[in-house]
Each structure stands twice: as structure tokens, then as C-alpha cells.
Enzyme design. Structure first.
Site: not given
Length: 288
Positions: A40-47, A171
Site C-alpha cells: 500500500g502507498h505511504t500512510g495506508s496503514g501497513k505499519s 522493509e
């Protein structure tokens, strides 16, 4: 050990004027023995998803079930130590976590913290340096005398020494050159293939998703918007573009070749798949 999200939402700084949604109503299962990529793009909730995998964050609402442990907003942190041994976390630039005088002591620190004797922990350190492809003689060196790539391998060895059931990678190849990135991803693949290690990979590298994952979660604006195999996820380039994602480089090359008359069915996602379809066409003159 499965990890199940059941209508999980998480709000940062809940109850304050600064409250912001991290994830919203996420439901899904990471299966035991799977290799799951979260994209998902940056800020999508992955972390935010990643930090729920061993209860570094607890849901604002909903439940996360990790093996037989159900995590809710009310879960007491005192009961989470055994869980955090089962789910090992490798963060971006993991080498920044190193601190001991020698590589052996650094790798042994985690197991000793979970009750393993010093002798057994040092034996684990010896085993783990081999597993991550480092020579035995690094054990008595300072980790800070090693190269950046070697330091990262030491940090990963420290996580593996705790013998987690699930390995979470955020990452893990960030900042490495292409050769170092390939070697590290091959190491994780070997763990998955030979030991049945459950792996969760958070990445922006679509090539790694295609090459290694068997399941993909796609995040956008805090929501889990799609799950499937890499082939299912990469089947619709327009949908990917709309969600600020791209195809693996091999699939992009196949599209360029198709425009010149080559035929691919199914769309190749990896170099080996491309070669398998391309070689007969070059040799047999099957271009359109």
C-alpha cells in the site's frame, strides 16, 4: 500459528483533539506457514497493521487473535511477553538496534531476556550467524566494526535466535544495494521453504511480492481493500494505478514485449516465468 484480525480499528491518540485513524475495520487471516506481503502507498496503514501482529499496539476496537491469545483494548501488557517471543519483528534499518560489545552477546541478548541460559544463548548465537550467512569469526567482533549489510544480518540473527513462530519484516532490505537485497530476500525465502517459517513482509518492492509471497494484503487509507495471490493482485494494472501501486518490473517488461508482438498467457510476474514463455517464441518464431 494463525493471526486473525476481526473488525480491528485503531485510533492514534484516541479521545484527544489530535485523534487520527490508523486502521479501520480490518478483518483477515495470516495463515500459519504462509508468506504474506502487505502493500500500500505511504500512510495506508501497513505499519499500524504490523504493530498489531505482536501487540505493540492493541486495537481500539475489534480483536486480534495470535495463536490462542486474544488481544483487545483491555489486554494487560504484563501477559504479553510469551507472545512477543513467538512473533519476531525486524524493523527498517534493524542494525540501529545493535548495542552490545560483541556480535555473540548481541544475538544472545534476546534469548537470555526470555530465560535461556547464557551457555544455550551463545550456542544459539553460533547457530544463527551461520543461518544468516555470516562467518563464525564475527561472533567475537564488535558489531560496529562490520559493514552495514553485515550489521543488519546480525540484528536479524538476534531476532531469529528467539526462535519465533512468525517473522515480521518491515522493509528489511531498505538501503541495501541490489546484490545485498537479493541475498537477504533469498535468506528469508530459505527460512520459509526449509523450516516452514511464517513470514509477513511489509514492502514497497513489487518484485519481492511477486517472487516470494503466496498471499497479499493491500491497504489503502487504513482499510484492507483487497487480498489474494500475487497473480490475482497484479491482474488489473488500472486498479493498481488507481491505488498508487505498480506492476513488478518483469510484468512491465512483458507488457512492452507484448506491444511488439509477443504473446504471454498468463502474464509473467517473475523472471523465470518470463523466460519460460519468451524462449520458445524467440526460438520458434511464434511472434504475432
Amino acid at each position: 500459528m494463525d493471526i486473525t484480525f476481526d473488525h480491528v480499528s485503531f485510533t492514534y491518540q484516541a479521545g484527544t483533539p489530535f485523534a487520527g485513524d490508523g486502521i479501520k475495520d480490518v478483518s483477515g487471516v495470516i495463515r500459519d506457514g504462509s508468506y504474506t506481503a502487505i502493500i500500500g502507498h505511504t500512510g495506508s496503514g501497513k505499519s499500524t497493521i504490523l504493530q498489531h501482529l505482536n501487540a505493540l499496539l492493541k486495537p481500539t476496537s475489534g480483536t486480534v487473535t495470535i495463536g490462542d491469545k486474544v488481544i483487545t483494548n483491555e489486554t494487560n501488557n504484563k501477559n504479553l511477553k510469551p507472545l512477543r517471543q513467538k512473533v519476531g519483528m525486524v524493523f527498517q534499518f534493524a542494525e540501529n538496534q545493535l548495542f552490545e560489545q560483541t556480535v555473540a552477546k548481541d544475538i544472545a541478548f534476546g534469548p537470555q531476556n526470555f530465560g535461556v541460559s547464557e551457555k544455550d544463548a551463545l550456542a544459539l548465537a553460533d547457530k544463527m550467524v551461520k543461518m544468516v550467512g555470516l562467518p563464525h569469526d564475527v561472533l567475537e567482533k564488535s558489531p560496529f566494526d562490520l559493514s552495514g549489510g553485515q550489521m543488519r544480518r546480525v540484528a536479524i540473527a538476534g531476532v531469529l535466535a528467539m526462535q519465533p513462530e512468525v517473522l515480521v519484516l518491515d522493509e528489511p532490505t531498505a538501503g541495501l544495494d541490489p546484490s545485498g537485497r537479493h541475498e537477504m530476500m533469498q535468506m528469508f525465502e530459505q527460512l520459509h521453504r526449509e523450516q516452514g517459517q511464517t513470514i509477513v513482509l511489509v514492502t514497497h518492492q513489487m518484485d519481492d511480492v511477486a517472487d516470494y509471497a503466496d498471499t497479499v494484503w493491500v491497504m489503502a487509507e487504513g482499510k484492507l481493500i483487497k487480498t489474494g495471490t500475487p497473480r490475482e493482485i497484479f491482474a488489473d494494472p488500472a486498479w493498481l494505478k488507481a491505488n498508487q501501486l505498480g506492476l513488478p518490473k518483469t510484468a512491465q517488461l512483458a507488457q512492452q514485449l507484448a506491444a511488439k508482438g509477443f504473446h504471454f498467457d498468463p502474464q509473467p510476474l517473475t523472471e523465470s516465468e518470463l523466460a519460460d514463455q519468451l524462449v520458445p517464441q524467440i526460438g520458434g518464431g511464434q511472434r504475432g
